[in-house]
Write a protein that holds these residues in place. Sequence first.
Motif, PDB file in Angstrom:
ATOM      1  N   THR A   6       0.849  -1.181   0.000  1.00  0.00           N
ATOM      2  CA  THR A   6       0.000   0.000   0.000  1.00  0.00           C
ATOM      3  C   THR A   6       0.886   1.232   0.000  1.00  0.00           C
ATOM      4  O   THR A   6       1.993   1.214   0.533  1.00  0.00           O
ATOM      5  CB  THR A   6      -0.910   0.038   1.241  1.00  0.00           C
ATOM      6  OG1 THR A   6      -0.081   0.005   2.402  1.00  0.00           O
ATOM      7  CG2 THR A   6      -1.858  -1.123   1.267  1.00  0.00           C
ATOM      8  N   VAL A  11      -2.607   6.192   2.369  1.00  0.00           N
ATOM      9  CA  VAL A  11      -3.265   5.640   3.560  1.00  0.00           C
ATOM     10  C   VAL A  11      -3.499   6.732   4.598  1.00  0.00           C
ATOM     11  O   VAL A  11      -4.544   6.771   5.257  1.00  0.00           O
ATOM     12  CB  VAL A  11      -2.420   4.501   4.171  1.00  0.00           C
ATOM     13  CG1 VAL A  11      -2.957   4.077   5.514  1.00  0.00           C
ATOM     14  CG2 VAL A  11      -2.384   3.321   3.233  1.00  0.00           C
ATOM     15  N   LYS A  15      -9.501   7.182   3.119  1.00  0.00           N
ATOM     16  CA  LYS A  15     -10.050   5.971   3.723  1.00  0.00           C
ATOM     17  C   LYS A  15     -11.074   5.372   2.786  1.00  0.00           C
ATOM     18  O   LYS A  15     -11.651   6.069   1.953  1.00  0.00           O
ATOM     19  CB  LYS A  15     -10.722   6.293   5.060  1.00  0.00           C
ATOM     20  CG  LYS A  15      -9.770   6.669   6.155  1.00  0.00           C
ATOM     21  CD  LYS A  15     -10.500   6.904   7.449  1.00  0.00           C
ATOM     22  CE  LYS A  15      -9.505   7.217   8.551  1.00  0.00           C
ATOM     23  NZ  LYS A  15     -10.135   7.467   9.836  1.00  0.00           N
ATOM     24  N   VAL A  22     -13.802   5.753  -2.085  1.00  0.00           N
ATOM     25  CA  VAL A  22     -12.654   6.407  -1.469  1.00  0.00           C
ATOM     26  C   VAL A  22     -13.089   7.752  -0.912  1.00  0.00           C
ATOM     27  O   VAL A  22     -13.579   8.616  -1.638  1.00  0.00           O
ATOM     28  CB  VAL A  22     -11.514   6.601  -2.496  1.00  0.00           C
ATOM     29  CG1 VAL A  22     -10.322   7.264  -1.841  1.00  0.00           C
ATOM     30  CG2 VAL A  22     -11.104   5.265  -3.087  1.00  0.00           C
ATOM     31  N   GLN A  59      -7.883   3.376  -4.988  1.00  0.00           N
ATOM     32  CA  GLN A  59      -8.209   2.058  -4.462  1.00  0.00           C
ATOM     33  C   GLN A  59      -7.036   1.112  -4.633  1.00  0.00           C
ATOM     34  O   GLN A  59      -6.728   0.329  -3.733  1.00  0.00           O
ATOM     35  CB  GLN A  59      -9.441   1.497  -5.179  1.00  0.00           C
ATOM     36  CG  GLN A  59     -10.749   2.075  -4.691  1.00  0.00           C
ATOM     37  CD  GLN A  59     -11.935   1.602  -5.516  1.00  0.00           C
ATOM     38  OE1 GLN A  59     -11.790   1.259  -6.687  1.00  0.00           O
ATOM     39  NE2 GLN A  59     -13.117   1.611  -4.893  1.00  0.00           N
ATOM     40  N   LEU A  62      -4.381   1.937  -2.151  1.00  0.00           N
ATOM     41  CA  LEU A  62      -4.772   1.499  -0.806  1.00  0.00           C
ATOM     42  C   LEU A  62      -4.727  -0.025  -0.661  1.00  0.00           C
ATOM     43  O   LEU A  62      -4.964  -0.551   0.416  1.00  0.00           O
ATOM     44  CB  LEU A  62      -6.175   2.010  -0.463  1.00  0.00           C
ATOM     45  CG  LEU A  62      -6.286   3.507  -0.175  1.00  0.00           C
ATOM     46  CD1 LEU A  62      -7.734   3.942  -0.211  1.00  0.00           C
ATOM     47  CD2 LEU A  62      -5.657   3.839   1.149  1.00  0.00           C
TER      48      LEU A  62
END
Length: 65
Positions: A6, A11, A15, A22, A59, A62
């Motif tokens: 990630t 991050v 979130k 997202v 995404q 993450l």
Amino acid sequence: MTKQKTKKGVVKRMKLTKSGKVKRRKAFTSHIMVRRTTKRKRHLRAPAICVGRIAKQMQQALGEG
């Protein structure tokens, strides 16, 4: 093939919601808020949802999808 790491910078700033969207904070809120109207400051406080290609990239960063 190794697992994808990630992106730690992403991050810290974004979130994922339960449905996988997202969630991010809005820009232009760090300083010099005196010249902004009350309405604008109030709307900047609310979180925003990333859409389109940016959302897909975030995404992946993450570690999802």
